[in-house]
Enzyme design. Sequence first.
Site, PDB file in Angstrom:
ATOM      1  CD  GLU A  35      -2.995  -0.671   0.306  1.00  0.00           C
ATOM      2  OE1 GLU A  35      -3.121  -0.454  -1.308  1.00  0.00           O
ATOM      3  OE2 GLU A  35      -3.395  -1.828   0.398  1.00  0.00           O
ATOM      4  N   GLY A 134     -16.330   4.280  -2.714  1.00  0.00           N
ATOM      5  CA  GLY A 134     -15.858   4.883  -1.691  1.00  0.00           C
ATOM      6  C   GLY A 134     -15.426   3.863  -0.420  1.00  0.00           C
ATOM      7  N   GLY A 136     -12.573   1.859  -1.265  1.00  0.00           N
ATOM      8  CA  GLY A 136     -11.466   1.571  -1.438  1.00  0.00           C
ATOM      9  C   GLY A 136     -11.163   0.425  -2.276  1.00  0.00           C
ATOM     10  CB  SER A 140     -12.181   5.754  -9.918  1.00  0.00           C
ATOM     11  OG  SER A 140     -11.095   5.280  -9.026  1.00  0.00           O
ATOM     12  CG  ASP A 184      -6.219   1.646  -7.802  1.00  0.00           C
ATOM     13  OD1 ASP A 184      -5.610   0.940  -6.909  1.00  0.00           O
ATOM     14  OD2 ASP A 184      -6.663   2.775  -7.126  1.00  0.00           O
TER      15      ASP A 184
HETATM   16  C1  GLA Z   1      -5.495   4.370  -3.894  1.00  0.00           C
HETATM   17  C2  GLA Z   1      -4.629   5.005  -5.274  1.00  0.00           C
HETATM   18  C3  GLA Z   1      -3.635   3.849  -5.587  1.00  0.00           C
HETATM   19  C4  GLA Z   1      -2.464   3.387  -4.351  1.00  0.00           C
HETATM   20  C5  GLA Z   1      -3.371   3.155  -3.193  1.00  0.00           C
HETATM   21  C6  GLA Z   1      -2.710   2.851  -2.050  1.00  0.00           C
HETATM   22  O1  GLA Z   1      -6.027   3.504  -4.234  1.00  0.00           O
HETATM   23  O2  GLA Z   1      -5.450   5.045  -6.503  1.00  0.00           O
HETATM   24  O3  GLA Z   1      -2.674   4.199  -6.667  1.00  0.00           O
HETATM   25  O4  GLA Z   1      -1.722   4.514  -4.204  1.00  0.00           O
HETATM   26  O5  GLA Z   1      -4.291   4.177  -3.191  1.00  0.00           O
HETATM   27  O6  GLA Z   1      -1.918   1.865  -2.236  1.00  0.00           O
END
Ligand code: GLA
Length: 394
Positions: A35, A134, A136, A140, A184
């Site tokens: 992360e 929202g 995580g 998107s 992502d």
């Molecule tokens: C979000 C961002 C990713 C990454 C994560 C953390 O999801 O879109 O690019 O930085 O946070 O790992």
Amino acid sequence: MTAVTDAAVDLFRALTGRTPDGVWSAPGRANLIGEHTDYNDGFVLPFAIPQRTVAAVGRRADRRLRVASTFAAEPVEVGLDELDDLFPTAEGATPAVPEWAAYPLGVAWALRRASTAAVSVGLDIAIASEVPVGAGLSSSAAIEGATATALNELWGAGLDSVALARVGRTAENEAVGAPTGIMDQMASMLGEADAALFLDCRSLDAEVVPLGMADAGLSILVMDTGVTHAHATGGYRERRASCERGAATLGVSALRDVSVADLPRAQGLMDELTFRRVRHVVTENQRVQDTVAALRTDGARGIGALLVASHASMRDDFEISTPELDAAVDAALAAGALGARMTGGGFGGAAIALVEEAMVDAVSAAVRARFADSGFAAPHVFPVVPSAGPHRDA
Ligand code: GLA
């Protein structure tokens, strides 16, 4: 056809009175480990989830783009030639179109720039999604992936999956204005069933690492806290800035170039807060590599302790967890999960837990009970199976 596919097609019909030329979908993602390492040129190990976003798309006779979404009351329409006036969005500014529309229109803008094809065909695009927003889980990236895959085909742009992931990231960074990394989009575009994607965010080399979840009798639970903190974007930017400061102090272009053995020296060179941010990224990069090694030798059963260490590092050093995320992780572990950690950008959203298949119900119940006892709103707890990337659905 799934319900979400039907929803996209129905919306397309309501918008145009026609049947779409095609229907494409792309998944959200969860991150197994790694992360805030992506924008530090480091390593990540995400997987695509079964929940998908669907784009039903049809060609128009003119040079206009019209996007509609089940999330929004009104469609947004722009001329193909206006895209360069709308984007990029200035740093810190709000997009010139409603934010939801900046994702698909940003993809159209970025794809036109990335492709050598002469793109002159207008399109109607209807979007529906089952990826929780929202949480995580990259709703998107799923919109970007579905739109990019559709437009790539209809415009004959001929871009490969990695190029389309870059297009998605450009849309997110420059059209929406969110300063994210590329994890992502790569996870959504390159995900495979029962596997995670070991991604080097510097070279974009991606390796599919089999997880063997069902064979090992294991499940992954998502524990969506339902909480999205208002300071998420500011907190994300601030963490990025700390990492850049740390890298500059250490004379490297990115924290990817710092190893765990360098940390004692680093500690003497920077303030305590910057050092803790650096320590999270450096140790997290190592944990991703250790996780891949453990998966190869022992399978998914061997990675629990690494997940737990990752969560502690995000909670204590990077400070992106929340009381709800900590409660979800603690309750899952206390109920027998092999490992658990928050996933995604932090400041809210979801955590994941690695659990024996036979214990899915017990662990879910324990997490819900902990939330009730703590006075938190009920979490949304559900198992996810690592799943495939984009495809054409119709
Ligand atoms: C979000 C961002 C990713 C990454 C994560 C953390 O999801 O879109 O690019 O930085 O946070 O790992």
